[in-house]
Design a protein around this motif. Structure first.
Motif, PDB file in Angstrom:
ATOM      1  N   ILE A 277       0.832  -1.200   0.000  1.00 55.20           N
ATOM      2  CA  ILE A 277       0.000   0.000   0.000  1.00 55.20           C
ATOM      3  C   ILE A 277       0.866   1.250   0.000  1.00 55.20           C
ATOM      4  O   ILE A 277       0.544   2.244  -0.656  1.00 55.20           O
ATOM      5  N   HIS A 278       1.995   1.212   0.710  1.00 56.55           N
ATOM      6  CA  HIS A 278       2.910   2.350   0.712  1.00 56.55           C
ATOM      7  C   HIS A 278       3.469   2.593  -0.687  1.00 56.55           C
ATOM      8  O   HIS A 278       3.537   3.740  -1.146  1.00 56.55           O
ATOM      9  N   PHE A 279       3.845   1.527  -1.373  1.00 59.53           N
ATOM     10  CA  PHE A 279       4.365   1.647  -2.731  1.00 59.53           C
ATOM     11  C   PHE A 279       3.311   2.218  -3.674  1.00 59.53           C
ATOM     12  O   PHE A 279       3.597   3.112  -4.491  1.00 59.53           O
ATOM     13  N   SER A 280       2.088   1.731  -3.588  1.00 58.57           N
ATOM     14  CA  SER A 280       1.031   2.213  -4.487  1.00 58.57           C
ATOM     15  C   SER A 280       0.701   3.685  -4.238  1.00 58.57           C
ATOM     16  O   SER A 280       0.443   4.441  -5.186  1.00 58.57           O
ATOM     17  N   ILE A 281       0.716   4.094  -2.969  1.00 58.25           N
ATOM     18  CA  ILE A 281       0.442   5.502  -2.660  1.00 58.25           C
ATOM     19  C   ILE A 281       1.554   6.392  -3.208  1.00 58.25           C
ATOM     20  O   ILE A 281       1.292   7.466  -3.779  1.00 58.25           O
ATOM     21  N   LEU A 282       2.805   5.962  -3.068  1.00 57.82           N
ATOM     22  CA  LEU A 282       3.919   6.739  -3.605  1.00 57.82           C
ATOM     23  C   LEU A 282       3.832   6.858  -5.123  1.00 57.82           C
ATOM     24  O   LEU A 282       4.035   7.941  -5.690  1.00 57.82           O
ATOM     25  N   VAL A 283       3.531   5.746  -5.788  1.00 56.57           N
ATOM     26  CA  VAL A 283       3.394   5.774  -7.250  1.00 56.57           C
ATOM     27  C   VAL A 283       2.260   6.714  -7.650  1.00 56.57           C
ATOM     28  O   VAL A 283       2.394   7.493  -8.611  1.00 56.57           O
ATOM     29  N   ALA A 397      10.827  -0.594   3.862  1.00 57.64           N
ATOM     30  CA  ALA A 397      12.067  -0.677   3.086  1.00 57.64           C
ATOM     31  C   ALA A 397      11.844  -1.257   1.687  1.00 57.64           C
ATOM     32  O   ALA A 397      12.361  -0.702   0.704  1.00 57.64           O
ATOM     33  N   PRO A 398      11.081  -2.364   1.512  1.00 60.00           N
ATOM     34  CA  PRO A 398      10.859  -2.865   0.148  1.00 60.00           C
ATOM     35  C   PRO A 398      10.162  -1.861  -0.752  1.00 60.00           C
ATOM     36  O   PRO A 398      10.477  -1.761  -1.952  1.00 60.00           O
ATOM     37  N   ALA A 399       9.203  -1.094  -0.198  1.00 60.87           N
ATOM     38  CA  ALA A 399       8.508  -0.090  -1.010  1.00 60.87           C
ATOM     39  C   ALA A 399       9.461   1.012  -1.444  1.00 60.87           C
ATOM     40  O   ALA A 399       9.439   1.440  -2.610  1.00 60.87           O
ATOM     41  N   ASN A 400      10.308   1.493  -0.530  1.00 57.89           N
ATOM     42  CA  ASN A 400      11.277   2.526  -0.897  1.00 57.89           C
ATOM     43  C   ASN A 400      12.291   2.007  -1.915  1.00 57.89           C
ATOM     44  O   ASN A 400      12.698   2.737  -2.830  1.00 57.89           O
ATOM     45  N   ALA A 401      12.693   0.740  -1.769  1.00 58.12           N
ATOM     46  CA  ALA A 401      13.628   0.156  -2.732  1.00 58.12           C
ATOM     47  C   ALA A 401      12.982   0.048  -4.114  1.00 58.12           C
ATOM     48  O   ALA A 401      13.625   0.334  -5.142  1.00 58.12           O
ATOM     49  N   ALA A 402      11.709  -0.356  -4.161  1.00 61.52           N
ATOM     50  CA  ALA A 402      11.014  -0.476  -5.442  1.00 61.52           C
ATOM     51  C   ALA A 402      10.833   0.892  -6.101  1.00 61.52           C
ATOM     52  O   ALA A 402      11.020   1.033  -7.326  1.00 61.52           O
ATOM     53  N   ILE A 403      10.484   1.904  -5.313  1.00 62.06           N
ATOM     54  CA  ILE A 403      10.331   3.255  -5.861  1.00 62.06           C
ATOM     55  C   ILE A 403      11.665   3.768  -6.389  1.00 62.06           C
ATOM     56  O   ILE A 403      11.744   4.367  -7.478  1.00 62.06           O
ATOM     57  N   LEU A 404      12.734   3.534  -5.642  1.00 61.48           N
ATOM     58  CA  LEU A 404      14.059   3.959  -6.084  1.00 61.48           C
ATOM     59  C   LEU A 404      14.430   3.290  -7.404  1.00 61.48           C
ATOM     60  O   LEU A 404      14.972   3.933  -8.315  1.00 61.48           O
ATOM     61  N   PHE A 405      14.112   2.013  -7.531  1.00 60.41           N
ATOM     62  CA  PHE A 405      14.446   1.278  -8.752  1.00 60.41           C
ATOM     63  C   PHE A 405      13.683   1.819  -9.965  1.00 60.41           C
ATOM     64  O   PHE A 405      14.276   2.088 -11.016  1.00 60.41           O
ATOM     65  N   ILE A 406      12.362   1.998  -9.826  1.00 61.79           N
ATOM     66  CA  ILE A 406      11.581   2.437 -10.980  1.00 61.79           C
ATOM     67  C   ILE A 406      11.863   3.893 -11.328  1.00 61.79           C
ATOM     68  O   ILE A 406      11.768   4.283 -12.496  1.00 61.79           O
ATOM     69  N   LEU A 407      12.214   4.709 -10.325  1.00 66.49           N
ATOM     70  CA  LEU A 407      12.589   6.094 -10.634  1.00 66.49           C
ATOM     71  C   LEU A 407      13.873   6.131 -11.458  1.00 66.49           C
ATOM     72  O   LEU A 407      13.990   6.929 -12.405  1.00 66.49           O
ATOM     73  N   MET A 408      14.822   5.301 -11.117  1.00 63.54           N
ATOM     74  CA  MET A 408      16.062   5.249 -11.884  1.00 63.54           C
ATOM     75  C   MET A 408      15.802   4.719 -13.294  1.00 63.54           C
ATOM     76  O   MET A 408      16.342   5.244 -14.283  1.00 63.54           O
ATOM     77  N   GLU A 417       7.498   2.928 -18.778  1.00 66.47           N
ATOM     78  CA  GLU A 417       6.576   4.034 -18.949  1.00 66.47           C
ATOM     79  C   GLU A 417       5.746   4.236 -17.682  1.00 66.47           C
ATOM     80  O   GLU A 417       5.744   3.387 -16.779  1.00 66.47           O
ATOM     81  N   ASN A 418       5.042   5.363 -17.653  1.00 65.80           N
ATOM     82  CA  ASN A 418       4.202   5.649 -16.491  1.00 65.80           C
ATOM     83  C   ASN A 418       3.138   4.579 -16.277  1.00 65.80           C
ATOM     84  O   ASN A 418       2.835   4.200 -15.138  1.00 65.80           O
ATOM     85  N   ALA A 419       2.567   4.087 -17.384  1.00 67.01           N
ATOM     86  CA  ALA A 419       1.530   3.062 -17.267  1.00 67.01           C
ATOM     87  C   ALA A 419       2.083   1.793 -16.638  1.00 67.01           C
ATOM     88  O   ALA A 419       1.388   1.112 -15.861  1.00 67.01           O
TER      89      ALA A 419
END
Length: 453
Positions: A277-283, A397-408, A417-419
């Protein structure tokens, strides 16, 4: 003869705000009547506590005041932070770098702050949160061209602390004073409700301080407001502060954490759901504006922002209704996660009009407002209070790692892509629904707080 092309800017109707306000008002005002009529043997509603619970009410009001101040601080930077970067000439590539460094700090440092808060005390960590915002505000006011690298890292660390410290503080204090479980459940949904309202208030404060006629003079005003709010927060938290005695050594804490947290499969399921849920909210908050303005569509984003937060408030007001109806929390979460996943799936792969998108965004936030206090309730049932902060910070931590990966991948290499990012968030929500289904099968029977087992 010239041709005049009229362009219209989409904005939500005023009836949307009225509907959300009336829905929240009716939800809160009818709940005491529903409880008294359908569940007379249960504990009283939030507006009808007995005299013996007055210490609980005093702490709850004091805590919600402090939490609202902290929420305004968080919302203030998020509302006008991008405007500040644009004002100082920061390019999009540099903004991506700021996000990557911030999420890197949240991943490699913020993930362990919860462990530290369990050892030194949650109230001290809440003070650290206010101090970090105070430092950032002073830093931006005292330098003509502030170093956004330093400020960005401090703000991301403050956000990491915000995600676990205040909830843990509330739980520990409720347990220390011997308050009933229904009082704690009430605090959970009120936290989400007040947080959303405070973010709307931070938007109002930011717009008023920055202004539109004299941007050069107003760009630093939110920093001044943040300094004042941080000082007030420090005073409120420090009032009658007697310190938190250390109940266990680092070695004992490590042994307990391995045994009670890492060794319990049910807590792993809770942590996975929280990360999803944290990952989805950040996205969502990264991509909601680009999704609305796709193909050159013009939108008043500042008018849509309070609609989304109002929907979040409405969702949080539904939580006490579900609790009073004796519905199992895991069942509610399964359905809420599935609805969120379906909404993001449609958004990811179907081009839609702005009004339809805003409706889906609002429904997503209604589910978010319901999910957050529900997960907090489950943590109270399964996670020991003295280990709660560490469990919550590590689960992010997994959500922040996933966000960091997709941002890079998106910002530097342009490989997704955004989709696709939104689709990943939808998959995560379906995974969270599966975790809740399994947790229901492995969960405690009957429903009880872990302290009473």
């Amino acid at each position: 003869m010239g041709v005049v092309i009229e362009s219209s800017v989409w904005e939500p109707s005023s009836s949307v705000y009225i509907f959300i306000f009336l829905s929240c008002f009716l939800s809160l005002s009818l709940l005491p009547y529903y409880l008294s009529k359908h569940a007379p043997t249960k504990s009283p509603s939030f507006s009808d506590h007995p005299t013996s619970s007055s210490p609980s009410l005093r702490f709850q009001r004091h805590f919600l005041l402090v939490y609202s101040l902290a929420s305004v601080l968080e919302g203030l930077w998020s509302v006008y932070g991008e405007l500040e970067l644009v004002y100082y000439g920061i390019s999009k590539e540099e903004m991506v770098s700021f996000f990557c460094i911030g999420f890197g700090a949240a991943l490699f440092v913020g993930s362990f702050l919860g462990l530290l808060s369990d050892i030194i005390g949650q109230k001290k960590m809440c003070l650290v949160f206010c101090i970090l915002h105070l430092i950032v505000g002073i830093w931006k006011r005292s330098t003509s061209g502030p170093s956004f690298w330093v400020a960005n890292v401090l703000l991301f660390l403050a956000t990491s602390i915000f995600s676990f410290s205040f909830e843990t503080w509330a739980v520990v204090e409720h347990d220390k004073q011997g308050h009933r479980q229904d009082s704690l459940n009430e605090t959970f949904w009120l936290m989400t409700f007040f947080e959303s309202a405070s973010w709307i208030g931070s938007q109002v404060i930011g717009n008023w301080l920055v202004g539109t006629n004299n941007l050069e003079k107003g760009i630093a005003s939110p920093s001044t407001a943040a300094i004042l709010l941080a000082i007030v927060g420090i005073i409120c938290i420090s009032r009658d502060y007697n310190g938190t005695p250390q109940t266990m050594t680092i070695k004992d804490y490590r042994v307990s954490f391995y045994a009670c947290i890492l060794g319990d499969r049910r807590i792993w399921l809770l942590a996975c759901s929280q990360a999803c849920i944290h990952f989805s909210i950040l996205v969502f908050w990264i991509l909601w504006a680009p999704t609305l303005v796709a193909d050159g569509r013009e939108v008043y984003l500042g008018l849509i922002y309070p609609c989304l937060l109002g929907a979040r408030m409405l969702g949080s007001s539904m939580f006490p209704w579900l609790i009073s109806a004796s519905l199992r929390t895991e069942d509610c979460l399964v359905y809420a996660f599935i609805v969120q996943g379906l909404l993001l799936s449609i958004i990811a792969y179907d081009y839609q009009e702005i009004g339809v998108l805003v409706t889906q965004f609002s429904l997503f936030h209604v589910c978010t407002g319901l999910i957050l206090p529900s997960l907090a309730r489950l943590r109270t049932m399964y996670v020991p209070n003295e280990l709660r902060g560490g469990m919550m910070s590590l689960s992010l931590a997994p959500a922040n790692a996933a966000i960091l990966f997709i941002l890079m991948q998106r910002g530097y290499y342009r490989t997704i892509e955004n989709a696709t990012m939104i689709a990943f968030a939808a998959i995560g929500l379906f995974m969270a629904a599966g975790c809740m289904h399994v947790l229901k099968r492995w969960g405690k029977q009957p429903y009880q707080n872990w302290h009473k087992l």
